[in-house]
Design a protein around this motif. Structure first.
Motif, PDB file in Angstrom:
ATOM      1  N   THR A  96       0.826  -1.221   0.000  1.00  0.00           N
ATOM      2  CA  THR A  96       0.000   0.000   0.000  1.00  0.00           C
ATOM      3  C   THR A  96       0.855   1.265   0.000  1.00  0.00           C
ATOM      4  O   THR A  96       0.675   2.135  -0.871  1.00  0.00           O
ATOM      5  CB  THR A  96      -0.967  -0.017   1.197  1.00  0.00           C
ATOM      6  OG1 THR A  96      -1.876  -1.107   1.050  1.00  0.00           O
ATOM      7  CG2 THR A  96      -1.750   1.290   1.267  1.00  0.00           C
ATOM      8  N   PRO A  97       1.805   1.463   0.938  1.00  0.00           N
ATOM      9  CA  PRO A  97       2.628   2.679   0.857  1.00  0.00           C
ATOM     10  C   PRO A  97       3.513   2.723  -0.381  1.00  0.00           C
ATOM     11  O   PRO A  97       3.785   3.819  -0.901  1.00  0.00           O
ATOM     12  CB  PRO A  97       3.462   2.639   2.142  1.00  0.00           C
ATOM     13  CG  PRO A  97       3.454   1.216   2.578  1.00  0.00           C
ATOM     14  CD  PRO A  97       2.120   0.683   2.157  1.00  0.00           C
ATOM     15  N   ILE A  98       3.983   1.569  -0.863  1.00  0.00           N
ATOM     16  CA  ILE A  98       4.779   1.573  -2.099  1.00  0.00           C
ATOM     17  C   ILE A  98       3.926   2.056  -3.267  1.00  0.00           C
ATOM     18  O   ILE A  98       4.368   2.872  -4.085  1.00  0.00           O
ATOM     19  CB  ILE A  98       5.339   0.166  -2.393  1.00  0.00           C
ATOM     20  CG1 ILE A  98       6.353  -0.236  -1.323  1.00  0.00           C
ATOM     21  CG2 ILE A  98       6.005   0.134  -3.765  1.00  0.00           C
ATOM     22  CD1 ILE A  98       6.803  -1.686  -1.421  1.00  0.00           C
ATOM     23  N   THR A  99       2.695   1.572  -3.355  1.00  0.00           N
ATOM     24  CA  THR A  99       1.798   1.997  -4.435  1.00  0.00           C
ATOM     25  C   THR A  99       1.466   3.477  -4.313  1.00  0.00           C
ATOM     26  O   THR A  99       1.401   4.203  -5.319  1.00  0.00           O
ATOM     27  CB  THR A  99       0.506   1.159  -4.413  1.00  0.00           C
ATOM     28  OG1 THR A  99       0.841  -0.227  -4.533  1.00  0.00           O
ATOM     29  CG2 THR A  99      -0.421   1.556  -5.568  1.00  0.00           C
ATOM     30  N   LEU A 100       1.232   3.945  -3.099  1.00  0.00           N
ATOM     31  CA  LEU A 100       0.990   5.374  -2.888  1.00  0.00           C
ATOM     32  C   LEU A 100       2.160   6.203  -3.419  1.00  0.00           C
ATOM     33  O   LEU A 100       1.963   7.205  -4.119  1.00  0.00           O
ATOM     34  CB  LEU A 100       0.793   5.660  -1.401  1.00  0.00           C
ATOM     35  CG  LEU A 100      -0.593   5.437  -0.807  1.00  0.00           C
ATOM     36  CD1 LEU A 100      -0.541   5.561   0.707  1.00  0.00           C
ATOM     37  CD2 LEU A 100      -1.588   6.428  -1.382  1.00  0.00           C
ATOM     38  N   ALA A 101       3.372   5.781  -3.088  1.00  0.00           N
ATOM     39  CA  ALA A 101       4.550   6.533  -3.528  1.00  0.00           C
ATOM     40  C   ALA A 101       4.699   6.494  -5.041  1.00  0.00           C
ATOM     41  O   ALA A 101       4.957   7.524  -5.683  1.00  0.00           O
ATOM     42  CB  ALA A 101       5.809   5.960  -2.863  1.00  0.00           C
ATOM     43  N   ALA A 102       4.534   5.309  -5.637  1.00  0.00           N
ATOM     44  CA  ALA A 102       4.804   5.139  -7.067  1.00  0.00           C
ATOM     45  C   ALA A 102       3.757   5.784  -7.955  1.00  0.00           C
ATOM     46  O   ALA A 102       3.955   5.879  -9.171  1.00  0.00           O
ATOM     47  CB  ALA A 102       4.920   3.655  -7.399  1.00  0.00           C
ATOM     48  N   THR A 103       2.634   6.222  -7.377  1.00  0.00           N
ATOM     49  CA  THR A 103       1.590   6.887  -8.171  1.00  0.00           C
ATOM     50  C   THR A 103       1.368   8.321  -7.721  1.00  0.00           C
ATOM     51  O   THR A 103       0.413   8.959  -8.167  1.00  0.00           O
ATOM     52  CB  THR A 103       0.264   6.114  -8.070  1.00  0.00           C
ATOM     53  OG1 THR A 103      -0.116   5.960  -6.691  1.00  0.00           O
ATOM     54  CG2 THR A 103       0.392   4.726  -8.693  1.00  0.00           C
ATOM     55  N   THR A 104       2.231   8.848  -6.866  1.00  0.00           N
ATOM     56  CA  THR A 104       2.071  10.207  -6.334  1.00  0.00           C
ATOM     57  C   THR A 104       2.741  11.225  -7.250  1.00  0.00           C
ATOM     58  O   THR A 104       3.857  11.014  -7.721  1.00  0.00           O
ATOM     59  CB  THR A 104       2.685  10.308  -4.929  1.00  0.00           C
ATOM     60  OG1 THR A 104       1.930   9.496  -4.031  1.00  0.00           O
ATOM     61  CG2 THR A 104       2.670  11.746  -4.424  1.00  0.00           C
ATOM     62  N   GLY A 105       2.055  12.333  -7.491  1.00  0.00           N
ATOM     63  CA  GLY A 105       2.624  13.417  -8.281  1.00  0.00           C
ATOM     64  C   GLY A 105       2.565  13.199  -9.771  1.00  0.00           C
ATOM     65  O   GLY A 105       3.077  14.019 -10.542  1.00  0.00           O
ATOM     66  N   VAL A 106       1.940  12.099 -10.224  1.00  0.00           N
ATOM     67  CA  VAL A 106       1.853  11.814 -11.660  1.00  0.00           C
ATOM     68  C   VAL A 106       0.676  12.586 -12.243  1.00  0.00           C
ATOM     69  O   VAL A 106      -0.434  12.546 -11.706  1.00  0.00           O
ATOM     70  CB  VAL A 106       1.676  10.304 -11.901  1.00  0.00           C
ATOM     71  CG1 VAL A 106       1.565  10.004 -13.393  1.00  0.00           C
ATOM     72  CG2 VAL A 106       2.836   9.533 -11.298  1.00  0.00           C
ATOM     73  N   PRO A 107       0.869  13.322 -13.360  1.00  0.00           N
ATOM     74  CA  PRO A 107      -0.237  14.051 -13.971  1.00  0.00           C
ATOM     75  C   PRO A 107      -1.358  13.119 -14.393  1.00  0.00           C
ATOM     76  O   PRO A 107      -1.133  11.926 -14.636  1.00  0.00           O
ATOM     77  CB  PRO A 107       0.406  14.720 -15.192  1.00  0.00           C
ATOM     78  CG  PRO A 107       1.870  14.728 -14.911  1.00  0.00           C
ATOM     79  CD  PRO A 107       2.140  13.531 -14.073  1.00  0.00           C
ATOM     80  N   ALA A 108      -2.565  13.669 -14.498  1.00  0.00           N
ATOM     81  CA  ALA A 108      -3.739  12.850 -14.816  1.00  0.00           C
ATOM     82  C   ALA A 108      -3.579  12.099 -16.132  1.00  0.00           C
ATOM     83  O   ALA A 108      -4.009  10.956 -16.264  1.00  0.00           O
ATOM     84  CB  ALA A 108      -4.994  13.730 -14.869  1.00  0.00           C
ATOM     85  N   HIS A 109      -2.914  12.740 -17.133  1.00  0.00           N
ATOM     86  CA  HIS A 109      -2.807  12.089 -18.430  1.00  0.00           C
ATOM     87  C   HIS A 109      -1.769  10.974 -18.446  1.00  0.00           C
ATOM     88  O   HIS A 109      -1.594  10.307 -19.464  1.00  0.00           O
ATOM     89  CB  HIS A 109      -2.470  13.127 -19.513  1.00  0.00           C
ATOM     90  CG  HIS A 109      -1.096  13.727 -19.400  1.00  0.00           C
ATOM     91  ND1 HIS A 109      -0.840  14.824 -18.601  1.00  0.00           N
ATOM     92  CD2 HIS A 109       0.089  13.380 -19.943  1.00  0.00           C
ATOM     93  CE1 HIS A 109       0.449  15.129 -18.675  1.00  0.00           C
ATOM     94  NE2 HIS A 109       1.033  14.268 -19.486  1.00  0.00           N
ATOM     95  N   GLN A 110      -1.099  10.734 -17.300  1.00  0.00           N
ATOM     96  CA  GLN A 110      -0.124   9.640 -17.216  1.00  0.00           C
ATOM     97  C   GLN A 110      -0.419   8.684 -16.068  1.00  0.00           C
ATOM     98  O   GLN A 110       0.429   7.899 -15.681  1.00  0.00           O
ATOM     99  CB  GLN A 110       1.289  10.210 -17.064  1.00  0.00           C
ATOM    100  CG  GLN A 110       1.793  10.914 -18.316  1.00  0.00           C
ATOM    101  CD  GLN A 110       3.232  11.376 -18.181  1.00  0.00           C
ATOM    102  OE1 GLN A 110       3.678  11.716 -17.084  1.00  0.00           O
ATOM    103  NE2 GLN A 110       3.950  11.392 -19.286  1.00  0.00           N
ATOM    104  N   ASN A 111      -1.648   8.726 -15.542  1.00  0.00           N
ATOM    105  CA  ASN A 111      -2.011   7.803 -14.472  1.00  0.00           C
ATOM    106  C   ASN A 111      -1.930   6.351 -14.924  1.00  0.00           C
ATOM    107  O   ASN A 111      -1.461   5.486 -14.189  1.00  0.00           O
ATOM    108  CB  ASN A 111      -3.429   8.106 -13.964  1.00  0.00           C
ATOM    109  CG  ASN A 111      -3.444   9.181 -12.894  1.00  0.00           C
ATOM    110  OD1 ASN A 111      -2.732   9.099 -11.906  1.00  0.00           O
ATOM    111  ND2 ASN A 111      -4.240  10.214 -13.104  1.00  0.00           N
ATOM    112  N   GLY A 112      -2.420   6.076 -16.121  1.00  0.00           N
ATOM    113  CA  GLY A 112      -2.348   4.709 -16.636  1.00  0.00           C
ATOM    114  C   GLY A 112      -0.916   4.254 -16.821  1.00  0.00           C
ATOM    115  O   GLY A 112      -0.577   3.101 -16.558  1.00  0.00           O
ATOM    116  N   LEU A 113      -0.059   5.172 -17.293  1.00  0.00           N
ATOM    117  CA  LEU A 113       1.359   4.853 -17.452  1.00  0.00           C
ATOM    118  C   LEU A 113       1.971   4.452 -16.117  1.00  0.00           C
ATOM    119  O   LEU A 113       2.678   3.437 -16.024  1.00  0.00           O
ATOM    120  CB  LEU A 113       2.092   6.069 -18.008  1.00  0.00           C
ATOM    121  CG  LEU A 113       3.620   6.083 -17.880  1.00  0.00           C
ATOM    122  CD1 LEU A 113       4.226   4.977 -18.712  1.00  0.00           C
ATOM    123  CD2 LEU A 113       4.179   7.440 -18.280  1.00  0.00           C
ATOM    124  N   ALA A 114       1.727   5.230 -15.057  1.00  0.00           N
ATOM    125  CA  ALA A 114       2.291   4.906 -13.749  1.00  0.00           C
ATOM    126  C   ALA A 114       1.782   3.566 -13.247  1.00  0.00           C
ATOM    127  O   ALA A 114       2.548   2.766 -12.682  1.00  0.00           O
ATOM    128  CB  ALA A 114       1.951   6.014 -12.748  1.00  0.00           C
TER     129      ALA A 114
END
Length: 511
Positions: A382-400
């Motif tokens: 859970t915290p790893i996923t939070l970190a790895a998807t934090t600060g990513v722009p909306a148009h790159q959420n799928g990429l992250a």
């Protein structure tokens, strides 16, 4: 934590349900089929060497297309890709259940892997875009991880029960109703998105290079357990896959107009460090269900169903840890929570390595240390996923999401191959030194003990990496002056809502 309106809460609950349903079927599929392999071989006439491809065909396609699946979610929207991935997965499950030949089953399994690769990044993106409050997002990600843990642990148990009462074809049919229900519900829950927004091109050259490279690497790693690391087949696949991945990175950096993987996303420290830690945890953890099942069967003579039931308490601990992790991750922050959970998981693996043996009881040697490593490592996701998807722009959420899932799947394949090789090698050395057979309980338990010790070391290294690499504050490094806001690669992007999927049903997505 802000209090959402009843309409928002209902939409969040429905979105979480869809995300968990997709994650559950994709993860359980990797484990439920393994118990049916002997009956499948007898019915469809698989050769012993070809039988493993019932599992490998799914694994290869799933790993190879995850990055493409994440990018497709950004380009075509979450609702389209959720429906496409679920439809492919469900139809392929039906085809596998009705398969009358080995060839048809293998094709169905490969299509299942493609469907899972399109679906899995969407399930994560749905949560990171729908839940904007940090505490509610952490709780949702904890539930998503917990359901995934249930899927992984329930696969062997449910597969064993179905095999006993309904035959191997039922193993493929069991998740079909979930897929149908999800496809019926998705249009009313996931927003359609803004069709007027400019849509980037899909980088087909990059997709081909990435998919072929990942398939080559994963294939080489998987074949190493059979052919050996020094075989021409394994070395050729590994080198060829690595060369293609290097070409892919060069293509993304220099030639691609709309890159499949914008390398600027790695400038976000939370994203890059989160993926590094995920790789290290995955190397040590994802092989544990198979290694523990083999240990119980090879050393203690359990049946496959008994071994699945033996792993069930570990799965329960994983579920509890994942559910517990959200609140703690918000309270401590992703970095400190990851360090804490990794250390707990490593302690469990170390205890397992020290306590297992042919003359040890299940309660002392497996259940207690298994519950500890299951709780700790599942909580860390859970915290790893939070970190790895934090600060990513909306148009790159799928990429992250696609990137993180690719790292998870690749680390799973590499970890399984390396740890099984270590276990077999140590067992052979022990048997030679003690003039005992390599398949004796003493030799096998010694091999599994060393493998679990290596798992503990991997998770300890993950804790060290989290402590030194992950940022104190979620979001990563400060932006360089002049860099475009919300764009890790520094390019100006028009605002897009195609992949957000955050509008409650009844606005533009419920029609």
């Amino acid at each position: 934590m802000s209090t959402p309106s009843p309409v928002t809460r209902r939409h969040e609950l429905l979105t979480l349900t869809l995300a968990c349903a997709g994650s559950f079927v994709a993860i359980m599929d990797a484990t439920i089929v393994s118990v049916a392999l002997p009956d499948i071989r007898a019915t469809l006439g698989f050769s012993p060497s070809a039988l493993t491809w019932v599992v490998n065909a799914y694994t290869l396609a799933f790993a190879g297309f995850l990055l493409l699946g994440g990018r497709c979610a950004d380009v075509f929207g979450l609702r389209r890709m959720y429906l496409a991935g679920t439809a492919l997965f469900t139809v392929a499950r039906l085809a596998g259940g009705f398969a009358g030949s080995a060839e048809l089953l293998l094709v169905a399994r490969a299509v299942q892997g493609l469907g899972g690769a399109l679906l899995m990044p969407v399930t994560l993106s749905l949560l990171t875009t729908t839940f904007t409050d940090p505490a509610r997002k952490a709780k949702a990600l904890g539930t998503w991880s917990a359901v995934g843990a249930i899927g992984a642990a329930a696969g062997p148990v449910l597969g064993g029960v179905l095999m006993q009462w309904a035959g191997w074809r039922s193993v493929f049919f069991v998740t079909v109703p979930i897929g149908i229900a999800a496809m019926l519900a998705a249009p009313a829950v996931i927003a359609r998105g803004d069709r007027s927004a400019a849509r980037p091109r899909l980088d087909f050259v990059g997709a081909t290079l990435a998919t072929a490279g990942l398939v080559g690497v994963v294939y080489g790693v998987m074949r190493s357990a059979v052919a050996g690391w020094d075989s021409a087949e394994v070395l050729g696949a590994l080198v060829g896959g690595a060369v293609l991945l290097v070409l892919f990175l060069v293509h993304q950096a220099k030639w691609a107009r709309d890159p499949l993987l914008s390398l600027g996303v790695f400038r976000l420290r939370a994203v890059s460090s989160g993926n590094v830690v995920m790789m290290l945890v995955g190397l040590g953890f994802f092989a544990s269900p198979i290694l523990l099942s083999l240990y119980l069967q090879d050393v203690h003579g359990y049946t496959p169903l008994q071994a699945g039931l033996g792993y069930l308490p570990v799965g329960v601990a994983m579920f509890a840890g994942a559910k517990f992790a959200g609140a703690v991750s918000v309270r401590l922050g992703p970095r400190r929570a990851t360090v804490l959970y990794c250390l707990v998981g490593a302690a469990g693996f170390a205890a397992l390595a020290a306590l297992i043996g042919a003359d040890r009881s299940y309660l002392v040697s497996v259940l207690v240390p298994g519950a500890v490593f299951g709780f700790g490592t599942a909580s860390a996701f859970t915290p790893i996923t939070l970190a790895a998807t934090t600060g990513v722009p909306a148009h790159q959420n799928g990429l992250a999401a696609g990137l993180l899932n690719t790292v998870r799947q690749t680390s799973s394949a590499v970890g399984l191959a390396v740890l099984t090789t270590i276990s077999a090698g140590v067992a052979a050395s022990w048997s030679a030194a003690h003039q005992d057979g390599p398949d004796s309980p003493g030799a096998l338990s010694h091999g599994y003990s060393v493998a679990f010790a290596v798992s503990a070391a991997c998770v300890v290294v993950a804790a060290i990496a989290a402590a030194t690499l992950m940022p104190r504050v979620p979001g990563g490094s400060p932006r360089a002056p002049g860099r475009a806001t919300g764009s890790p690669d520094g390019r100006e992007r028009p605002p897009r809502t195609e992949s957000s999927g955050t509008a409650p049903a009844g606005r533009d997505g419920g029609r």
